[in-house]
Design an enzyme around this catalytic site. Structure first.
Site, short mmCIF file in Angstrom:
data_model
loop_
_atom_site.label_atom_id
_atom_site.label_comp_id
_atom_site.label_asym_id
_atom_site.label_seq_id
_atom_site.Cartn_x
_atom_site.Cartn_y
_atom_site.Cartn_z
N HIS A 89 0.83 -1.21 0.00
CA HIS A 89 0.00 0.00 0.00
C HIS A 89 0.87 1.26 0.00
CE1 HIS A 89 -3.18 -2.67 2.16
NE2 HIS A 89 -2.97 -3.03 0.91
N HIS A 251 -9.52 -2.08 -4.24
CA HIS A 251 -8.39 -2.42 -3.39
C HIS A 251 -7.41 -3.36 -4.11
CE1 HIS A 251 -6.00 -2.57 0.18
NE2 HIS A 251 -5.77 -3.84 -0.13
N ASP A 255 -3.40 -2.82 -4.64
CA ASP A 255 -2.36 -3.84 -4.44
C ASP A 255 -1.53 -4.04 -5.71
OD1 ASP A 255 -3.03 -4.39 -1.81
OD2 ASP A 255 -4.27 -6.14 -2.30
N HIS A 278 -1.15 -11.02 -4.99
CA HIS A 278 0.28 -10.71 -4.87
C HIS A 278 1.15 -11.74 -5.59
CE1 HIS A 278 -0.63 -7.44 -2.27
NE2 HIS A 278 -1.16 -8.21 -1.35
ZN LIG Z 1 -3.90 -4.66 0.05
#
Ligand SMILES: [Zn+2]
Length: 324
Positions: A89, A251, A255, A278
Site C-alpha cells: 500500500h 483495493h 495492491d 500478490h
Molecule cells: Zn492490500
C-alpha cells in the site's frame, strides 16, 4: 479527463522525492505489532529503499522485484535474514502520487496497515509535498504482451493503445463466487488525479470464515474492523459500510499498483488482471524483468532543468544511509 491528459503532458518528465520528512505509526496487519517509521527524501535514481532501524546495523533493502521473498497475503521484501513486509500500500501511494525516490525507515518488520487503505499515507505525503529533481523519469514502455496465468486467473501487460502511448491504464475484474461478493470490474486511466479520486480509499478486505484460519497461521493478528473490511455470509461487518460500491476490486487495483511499482520504472501501457493477487502480480514482475525484448525504456528529454533541484536541504536527505 482533460486534467488527466494535461497531467501526462506536463508533469511527468522529472523524477521527484518528498519535500519533508514524514513520520507515521500504526500496527502491522499480520504481526499485530506497533511500528513507527519515517519517509525521507532521496536523490534521483535511488528509487524506494526500506531501512530496518530496529535491527543493529540498520540493514536496508531496495523496493524491487528481485528482493521479493514472500507473497502470501502481503508482499514481503527480504535479504540477509531480515524482512520488510506488507509494503504494497505504501508503494502504491508512492507510485500513484508520482514519488520516484524515497527512504523509508521502519522500527519493525512490517509497514503499518493504518486504516487498511493508502489514504492516510497519501494524506501525509501530500502534506509534505513533492520535490522535483533534475533527472528525467524513466518509463517502461510495453512493446509486446507479457502474461502470467494460473487456472482462470491472469495478469498481463499490453502495449498502449494508439494515441495513448504515454499512459498507463488498469483493467481489473474479480469473481469470488461468494453470496455477498461476486463479480466486480474496474478500469481507470491511472494518474495522480485518478489514483486519489478512485483508488486510495479502498481498504484491505477478508472473509470472516477465513479470519480464524489466518490467525492460527500467524497472519492478520493486527486485523480489526478499523483496518479491514470483513465480509460475513451476506453482508459486511463494518458498520460504516463501504467507501466505494466496488471497494473490493479497487483495493485489488491498489495492491496491483504497489506490486508493479517493484519494477522500479513508471509504466506506459495497459495492465489487465482477472482474479490476480500478490503471487501472480510478482510472477508478472519477474517475467517482465526476464523478458527485456518485450519492452523498452523511454525518457523524455527535459526541455529545461527542473527548477527546484539545486535546493536540497542536506539535513533532509537520507543519502548517507544508503549503502547499496
Ligand atoms: Zn492490500
Amino acid at each position: 479527463m482533460l486534467a488527466r491528459l494535461l497531467h501526462y503532458k506536463k508533469a511527468d518528465m522529472f523524477q521527484t522525492t518528498v519535500k519533508e520528512i514524514i513520520e507515521f505509526s500504526g500496527i502491522g496487519l499480520h504481526t499485530g505489532c506497533p511500528v513507527k517509521g519515517r519517509i525521507l527524501p532521496a536523490r534521483e535514481g535511488k528509487g524506494i529503499r526500506f531501512i530496518r532501524k530496529d535491527i543493529p546495523g540498520a540493514p536496508s533493502i531496495k523496493a524491487k522485484g528481485e528482493n521479493v521473498i514472500a507473497t502470501r497475503y502481503a508482499t514481503t521484501l527480504g535479504k540477509d535474514g531480515f524482512t520488510v513486509s506488507t509494503v504494497e500500500h505504501l508503494l502504491a501511494a508512492f507510485y500513484g502520487l508520482g514519488v520516484d525516490n524515497a527512504i523509508v525507515e521502519l522500527y519493525g518488520p512490517e509497514v503499518p496497515i493504518m486504516d487498511g487503505s493508502a489514504a492516510p499515507i497519501v494524506e501525509l505525503i501530500e502534506e509534505a509535498g513533492l520535490r522535483k529533481l533534475s533527472s528525467a523519469r524513466r518509463y517502461l514502455s510495453v512493446e509486446k504482451p507479457i502474461e502470467v496465468k494460473s487456472g482462470d486467473k491472469y495478469v498481463c501487460l499490453l502495449p498502449p493503445d494508439r494515441g495513448k502511448e504515454v499512459m498507463f491504464t488498469v483493467d481489473y475484474t474479480i469473481d469470488f463466487s461468494h453470496s455477498y461478493l461476486g463479480k466486480q470490474a474496474f478500469s481507470t486511466l491511472l494518474c495522480p488525479v485518478a489514483f486519489k479520486e478512485e483508488v486510495v480509499r479502498a481498504r484491505t478486505f477478508g472473509f470472516l470464515k477465513d479470519v480464524e484460519m489466518l490467525k492460527e497461521n500467524g497472519l492478520a493478528r493486527g486485523g480489526t474492523l478499523d483496518n479491514a473490511v470483513v465480509i460475513g455470509d451476506n453482508d459486511i461487518l463494518n458498520k460504516e459500510g463501504l467507501r466505494y460500491p466496488d471497494e473490493f476490486v479497487r483495493h485489488k487495483v491498489l495492491d496491483l499498483i504497489g506490486d508493479l511499482s517493484l519494477l522500479g520504472l513508471r509504466l506506459m501501457g495497459k495492465v489487465k488482471a482477472h482474479r490476480s493477487g500478490h503471487t501472480l502480480n510478482h510472477a508478472l514482475v519477474k517475467k517482465v524483468i526476464k523478458n527485456q525484448g518485450c519492452w523498452k525504456i523511454v525518457e523524455f528529454a527535459p526541455a529545461s532543468p527542473a527548477s527546484e533541484d539545486k535546493r536540497y536541504e542536506p539535513s533532509l536527505i537520507g543519502e548517507e544511509l544508503v549503502t547499496a
